[in-house]
Design a protein around this motif. Structure first.
Motif, mmCIF file in Angstrom:
data_model
loop_
_atom_site.group_PDB
_atom_site.id
_atom_site.type_symbol
_atom_site.label_atom_id
_atom_site.label_comp_id
_atom_site.label_asym_id
_atom_site.label_seq_id
_atom_site.Cartn_x
_atom_site.Cartn_y
_atom_site.Cartn_z
ATOM 1 N N LYS A 142 -4.195 -1.088 -9.635
ATOM 2 C CA LYS A 142 -4.415 -0.471 -10.941
ATOM 3 C C LYS A 142 -3.372 0.611 -11.219
ATOM 4 O O LYS A 142 -2.891 0.751 -12.346
ATOM 5 C CB LYS A 142 -5.830 0.111 -10.992
ATOM 6 N N SER A 143 -3.014 1.357 -10.176
ATOM 7 C CA SER A 143 -2.043 2.437 -10.336
ATOM 8 C C SER A 143 -0.631 1.912 -10.597
ATOM 9 O O SER A 143 0.246 2.669 -11.021
ATOM 10 C CB SER A 143 -2.036 3.324 -9.088
ATOM 11 N N TYR A 151 -15.972 -7.988 -7.305
ATOM 12 C CA TYR A 151 -15.186 -6.810 -6.922
ATOM 13 C C TYR A 151 -14.305 -6.350 -8.080
ATOM 14 O O TYR A 151 -14.145 -5.141 -8.310
ATOM 15 C CB TYR A 151 -14.322 -7.114 -5.698
ATOM 16 N N LEU A 210 -7.527 -2.979 -5.009
ATOM 17 C CA LEU A 210 -7.619 -3.103 -6.463
ATOM 18 C C LEU A 210 -7.322 -1.764 -7.136
ATOM 19 O O LEU A 210 -6.653 -1.725 -8.181
ATOM 20 C CB LEU A 210 -8.997 -3.614 -6.862
ATOM 21 N N ASN A 211 -7.796 -0.687 -6.560
ATOM 22 C CA ASN A 211 -7.491 0.639 -7.114
ATOM 23 C C ASN A 211 -5.994 0.919 -7.049
ATOM 24 O O ASN A 211 -5.411 1.495 -7.981
ATOM 25 C CB ASN A 211 -8.264 1.727 -6.368
ATOM 26 N N HIS A 212 -5.367 0.519 -5.951
ATOM 27 C CA HIS A 212 -3.925 0.728 -5.831
ATOM 28 C C HIS A 212 -3.164 -0.139 -6.836
ATOM 29 O O HIS A 212 -2.213 0.325 -7.483
ATOM 30 C CB HIS A 212 -3.465 0.427 -4.417
ATOM 31 N N GLN A 271 0.818 -1.214 0.000
ATOM 32 C CA GLN A 271 0.000 0.000 0.000
ATOM 33 C C GLN A 271 0.855 1.269 0.000
ATOM 34 O O GLN A 271 0.386 2.334 -0.391
ATOM 35 C CB GLN A 271 -0.931 0.045 1.229
ATOM 36 N N LEU A 322 -6.762 -5.222 -17.008
ATOM 37 C CA LEU A 322 -7.383 -3.915 -17.087
ATOM 38 C C LEU A 322 -8.325 -3.818 -18.282
ATOM 39 O O LEU A 322 -7.973 -4.256 -19.392
ATOM 40 C CB LEU A 322 -6.321 -2.832 -17.200
ATOM 41 N N GLY A 324 -11.593 -3.322 -2.523
ATOM 42 C CA GLY A 324 -11.725 -2.290 -3.542
ATOM 43 C C GLY A 324 -10.570 -1.311 -3.526
ATOM 44 O O GLY A 324 -10.035 -0.933 -4.585
ATOM 45 N N ASN A 325 -10.153 -0.885 -2.337
ATOM 46 C CA ASN A 325 -9.032 0.049 -2.229
ATOM 47 C C ASN A 325 -7.743 -0.575 -2.740
ATOM 48 O O ASN A 325 -6.928 0.097 -3.405
ATOM 49 C CB ASN A 325 -8.857 0.502 -0.781
ATOM 50 N N HIS A 359 -14.409 -2.655 -10.299
ATOM 51 C CA HIS A 359 -13.254 -1.758 -10.344
ATOM 52 C C HIS A 359 -12.553 -1.834 -11.705
ATOM 53 O O HIS A 359 -11.360 -1.617 -11.816
ATOM 54 C CB HIS A 359 -12.292 -2.081 -9.195
ATOM 55 N N ARG A 360 -13.338 -2.155 -12.717
ATOM 56 C CA ARG A 360 -12.918 -2.097 -14.125
ATOM 57 C C ARG A 360 -11.795 -3.068 -14.469
ATOM 58 O O ARG A 360 -10.900 -2.779 -15.258
ATOM 59 C CB ARG A 360 -12.532 -0.674 -14.512
#
Length: 236
Positions: free
Chosen positions: A142-143, A209, A138-140, A108, A234, A135-136, A213-214
């Motif tokens: 993604k980055s 999930y 997965l967003n990370h 993280q 992605l 979710g958080n 989150h795409r």
């Protein structure tokens, strides 16, 4: 916080192996992590792990690398692989095993570099801890991915560990938000670490999930004991 895993890995690497890691869980079971297994070679890995390594491409981040066995194999195959773990002992072992790229941090807290493959094996997604944090994460993730990047992870559906009703349903205590959320504590050579949360997620929840989150989510293969390998990619 005691680096239980790191101490055990360093002992083995330095020829001081004499006992294994004991784990205690909220499921009421006492179990053991056999330290030599964490240093296994490719031929000793489960088929799911071998399949995941065969699907890796490009620049790779091995998340929660432990003793670095997956990274060692990938580096020997010529891949640009970075081994990441929050355990200082684990990262020191990876360095002693001649891994060229290592990072000691929580995933993280890691930013800036992008990869083609994020690898989370040995239920590496467990670091999420609780389902509502997925979710958080997965967003990370993604980055950290390049445009055509992928996440390869294995996990298990541990519903089988709960009692089954006569009608085929499972009895899950009201105190549990999601049956795959488990609290663990480890001990090694008289040292006991702090309790921590670990997530086992069934594939259908992972897929839900991921899609929210795409990510596209594919079930790549299934093991013999409720375990599976998934690939997240992605979406455009």
């Amino acid at each position: 916080m005691s680096d239980i895993i790191g101490k055990a890995l360093l002992d083995f690497q330095n020829g001081n192996y004499s006992e294994d890691i004991i784990t205690y869980s909220s499921l009421g079971e006492e179990d053991m992590i056999t330290v030599p297994y964490l240093f296994r070679a490719y031929n000793d890995m489960p088929k799911i792990e071998q399949r995941a390594l065969g699907l890796c491409y490009g620049k790779i981040l091995d998340v929660g690398c432990g003793a670095g066995s997956h990274s060692v194999y990938l580096q020997e195959k010529g891949f640009d692989v970075t081994a990441l773990d929050s355990s200082k002992g684990a990262i020191r072992v990876c360095e002693l095993r001649a891994l060229q790229n290592t990072i000691c941090t929580n995933i993280q807290d890691f930013y800036g570099t992008k990869f083609d493959t994020l690898l989370l094996l040995m239920n590496g997604i467990g670091i999420v801890g609780n389902l509502n944090r997925l979710g958080n994460f997965l967003n990370h993730f993604k980055s950290l991915l390049r445009p055509r990047g992928q996440i390869l992870l294995d996990s298990s559906n541990i519903i089988y560990m709960f009692e089954q009703d006569d009608d085929g349903g499972y009895w899950i205590p009201d105190t549990i938000d999601y049956y795959g959320e488990v609290e663990f504590q480890m001990s090694y050579k008289g040292l006991k670490g702090k309790p921590f949360h670990w997530l086992y997620i069934d594939f259908e929840n992972l897929k839900k999930y991921a899609q929210n989150h795409r990510f596209a989510c594919e079930l790549v293969s299934e093991g013999k004991h409720y375990d599976y390998l998934a690939k997240l990619t992605l979406r455009p």
